[in-house]
Design a protein around this motif. Structure first.
Motif, mmCIF file in Angstrom:
data_model
loop_
_atom_site.group_PDB
_atom_site.id
_atom_site.type_symbol
_atom_site.label_atom_id
_atom_site.label_comp_id
_atom_site.label_asym_id
_atom_site.label_seq_id
_atom_site.Cartn_x
_atom_site.Cartn_y
_atom_site.Cartn_z
ATOM 1 N N LYS A 87 0.895 -1.171 -0.175
ATOM 2 C CA LYS A 87 0.068 -0.141 -0.011
ATOM 3 C C LYS A 87 0.842 1.241 -0.034
ATOM 4 O O LYS A 87 0.623 2.125 -0.744
ATOM 5 N N LYS A 88 1.768 1.158 0.706
ATOM 6 C CA LYS A 88 2.719 2.249 0.686
ATOM 7 C C LYS A 88 3.635 2.457 -0.536
ATOM 8 O O LYS A 88 3.501 3.830 -1.161
ATOM 9 N N VAL A 89 3.893 1.759 -1.440
ATOM 10 C CA VAL A 89 4.455 1.727 -2.476
ATOM 11 C C VAL A 89 3.458 1.925 -3.458
ATOM 12 O O VAL A 89 3.653 2.988 -4.405
ATOM 13 N N GLN A 90 2.270 1.675 -3.423
ATOM 14 C CA GLN A 90 1.442 1.957 -4.513
ATOM 15 C C GLN A 90 0.941 3.664 -4.366
ATOM 16 O O GLN A 90 0.702 4.372 -5.178
ATOM 17 N N ALA A 91 0.636 3.814 -2.984
ATOM 18 C CA ALA A 91 0.560 5.475 -2.764
ATOM 19 C C ALA A 91 1.587 6.400 -3.410
ATOM 20 O O ALA A 91 1.410 7.158 -4.066
ATOM 21 N N SER A 92 2.915 5.769 -3.012
ATOM 22 C CA SER A 92 4.182 6.537 -3.625
ATOM 23 C C SER A 92 4.214 6.483 -5.299
ATOM 24 O O SER A 92 4.583 7.597 -5.562
ATOM 25 N N ASN A 93 3.906 5.532 -5.653
ATOM 26 C CA ASN A 93 3.867 5.425 -7.081
ATOM 27 C C ASN A 93 2.788 6.309 -7.644
ATOM 28 O O ASN A 93 3.018 7.072 -8.673
ATOM 29 N N THR A 94 2.128 6.337 -7.099
ATOM 30 C CA THR A 94 0.614 7.201 -7.404
ATOM 31 C C THR A 94 1.054 8.642 -7.196
ATOM 32 O O THR A 94 0.682 9.462 -8.354
ATOM 33 N N LEU A 95 1.892 9.114 -6.531
ATOM 34 C CA LEU A 95 2.425 10.448 -6.182
ATOM 35 C C LEU A 95 3.782 10.679 -6.949
ATOM 36 O O LEU A 95 4.055 11.954 -7.387
ATOM 37 N N ALA A 151 3.038 18.879 -8.405
ATOM 38 C CA ALA A 151 2.525 19.306 -7.031
ATOM 39 C C ALA A 151 1.079 19.398 -6.662
ATOM 40 O O ALA A 151 0.619 18.692 -5.773
ATOM 41 N N THR A 152 0.442 20.149 -7.588
ATOM 42 C CA THR A 152 -0.985 20.086 -7.224
ATOM 43 C C THR A 152 -1.869 18.930 -7.597
ATOM 44 O O THR A 152 -2.529 18.317 -6.708
ATOM 45 N N THR A 153 -1.246 17.848 -8.359
ATOM 46 C CA THR A 153 -1.796 16.660 -8.650
ATOM 47 C C THR A 153 -1.441 15.869 -7.506
ATOM 48 O O THR A 153 -2.211 14.869 -7.080
ATOM 49 N N LYS A 167 -4.191 13.980 -5.151
ATOM 50 C CA LYS A 167 -4.281 12.654 -4.975
ATOM 51 C C LYS A 167 -4.083 12.140 -3.647
ATOM 52 O O LYS A 167 -4.602 11.217 -3.071
ATOM 53 N N PHE A 168 -3.155 12.899 -2.841
ATOM 54 C CA PHE A 168 -3.325 12.502 -1.416
ATOM 55 C C PHE A 168 -4.643 12.590 -0.728
ATOM 56 O O PHE A 168 -4.905 11.954 0.181
ATOM 57 N N LEU A 169 -5.251 13.718 -1.240
ATOM 58 C CA LEU A 169 -6.533 13.973 -0.554
ATOM 59 C C LEU A 169 -7.516 12.755 -1.036
ATOM 60 O O LEU A 169 -8.369 12.460 -0.195
ATOM 61 N N GLU A 170 -7.288 12.213 -2.002
ATOM 62 C CA GLU A 170 -8.146 11.062 -2.520
ATOM 63 C C GLU A 170 -7.659 9.876 -1.515
ATOM 64 O O GLU A 170 -8.668 8.943 -1.269
ATOM 65 N N TYR A 197 6.116 15.164 2.988
ATOM 66 C CA TYR A 197 5.775 13.864 2.309
ATOM 67 C C TYR A 197 5.485 14.104 1.035
ATOM 68 O O TYR A 197 5.928 13.211 0.222
ATOM 69 N N LEU A 198 4.798 15.102 0.363
ATOM 70 C CA LEU A 198 4.702 15.376 -0.690
ATOM 71 C C LEU A 198 5.966 15.925 -1.746
ATOM 72 O O LEU A 198 5.705 15.952 -2.929
ATOM 73 N N GLY A 199 6.950 15.939 -1.222
ATOM 74 C CA GLY A 199 8.328 16.708 -1.616
ATOM 75 C C GLY A 199 8.045 18.285 -2.239
ATOM 76 O O GLY A 199 8.586 18.365 -3.131
ATOM 77 N N ILE A 200 7.432 18.949 -1.389
ATOM 78 C CA ILE A 200 7.126 20.375 -2.097
ATOM 79 C C ILE A 200 7.277 21.141 -0.807
ATOM 80 O O ILE A 200 7.384 20.807 0.409
ATOM 81 N N THR A 201 7.643 22.628 -1.132
ATOM 82 C CA THR A 201 7.747 23.534 -0.233
ATOM 83 C C THR A 201 6.313 24.055 0.668
ATOM 84 O O THR A 201 5.370 23.710 -0.009
ATOM 85 N N GLN A 202 6.575 24.264 1.799
ATOM 86 C CA GLN A 202 5.009 24.626 2.371
ATOM 87 C C GLN A 202 4.598 25.848 1.815
ATOM 88 O O GLN A 202 3.431 25.960 1.637
ATOM 89 N N SER A 203 5.403 26.728 1.363
ATOM 90 C CA SER A 203 4.689 27.848 0.470
ATOM 91 C C SER A 203 4.037 27.294 -0.819
ATOM 92 O O SER A 203 2.952 27.923 -1.057
ATOM 93 N N SER A 204 4.580 26.508 -1.515
ATOM 94 C CA SER A 204 3.956 25.823 -2.654
ATOM 95 C C SER A 204 2.489 25.039 -2.203
ATOM 96 O O SER A 204 1.747 25.206 -2.821
ATOM 97 N N LEU A 205 2.684 24.486 -1.092
ATOM 98 C CA LEU A 205 1.293 23.704 -0.647
ATOM 99 C C LEU A 205 0.429 24.875 0.027
ATOM 100 O O LEU A 205 -0.577 24.423 -0.710
#
Length: 189
Positions: A134-142, A147-149, A153-156, A173-181
């Motif tokens: 499940k972790k690999v599947q979630a990581s592969n999805t992301l 960044a927006t997607t 996807k994380f929300l889904e 976790y998403l690999g983006i900056t706080q300001s971008s998020l």
């Protein structure tokens, strides 16, 4: 306790007597937000089943930057499996993101269950394999998304989690900056 037993039963069968033994070996603990369940450079000494709250697995870079590898949600087991099963120091921190309640098995209790409950090790191997998949599947999805997607996807994948974890952890976790998020969240709300 019943949620844990129901979860275990998804991965193998156990007798009513074995269920009673498993229940007798579990200890309830409460972790305050920010408390570590296990720490880097130390041996993981317990396996936990989260009955309430969210835990994250993370590590810190050379300059103190934090990286969130994954979040572990309610009704799931949490353990630094490499450290726990191989008796090696952990390379990661397992931290309560929210106040948490866990059912915990000490190393000795887990070993005793492995010796008494005939298929305990097989069941737990299936549980760990399922969690890894499940972790690999979630990581592969992301992985290859913008960044927006990644955020949508994380929300889904993890509804309600984004509102319970600090922005810094989610961005890590998403690999983006706080300001971008922050900008993404503002644009899609």
């Amino acid at each position: 306790m019943e949620e844990m037993i129901d979860y275990i039963l998804k991965f193998g069968s156990i007798t009513p007597q074995q269920i009673d033994l498993i229940k007798s070996k579990a200890e309830v603990i409460h972790l305050k937000k920010g408390t570590y369940f296990s720490e880097a450079n130390k041996l993981a000494k317990q396996v936990g089943f989260i009955t309430e709250g969210i835990i994250r697995v993370c590590y810190y870079g050379n300059k103190g930057e934090e990286y969130t590898r994954c979040f572990v949600l309610e009704n799931r087991f949490v353990v630094d499996s490499s450290s726990f099963f191989n008796d090696t120091p952990s390379s990661e921190y397992v931290e309560a993101v929210t106040d948490c309640t866990l059912l915990v098995f000490s190393k000795s209790a887990f070993t005793e269950l492995s010796n008494i409950v005939k298929n305990w090790s097989d069941i737990f191997t299936r549980i760990l394999t399922d969690a890894l998949m499940k972790k690999v599947q979630a990581s592969n999805t992301l992985l290859n998304q913008d960044a927006t997607t990644r955020y949508t996807k994380f929300l889904e994948l993890f509804p309600n989690v984004a509102n319970q974890v600090p922005l810094s952890m989610l961005a890590s976790y998403l690999g983006i900056t706080q300001s971008s998020l922050s900008r993404i969240r503002k644009n899609i709300s």
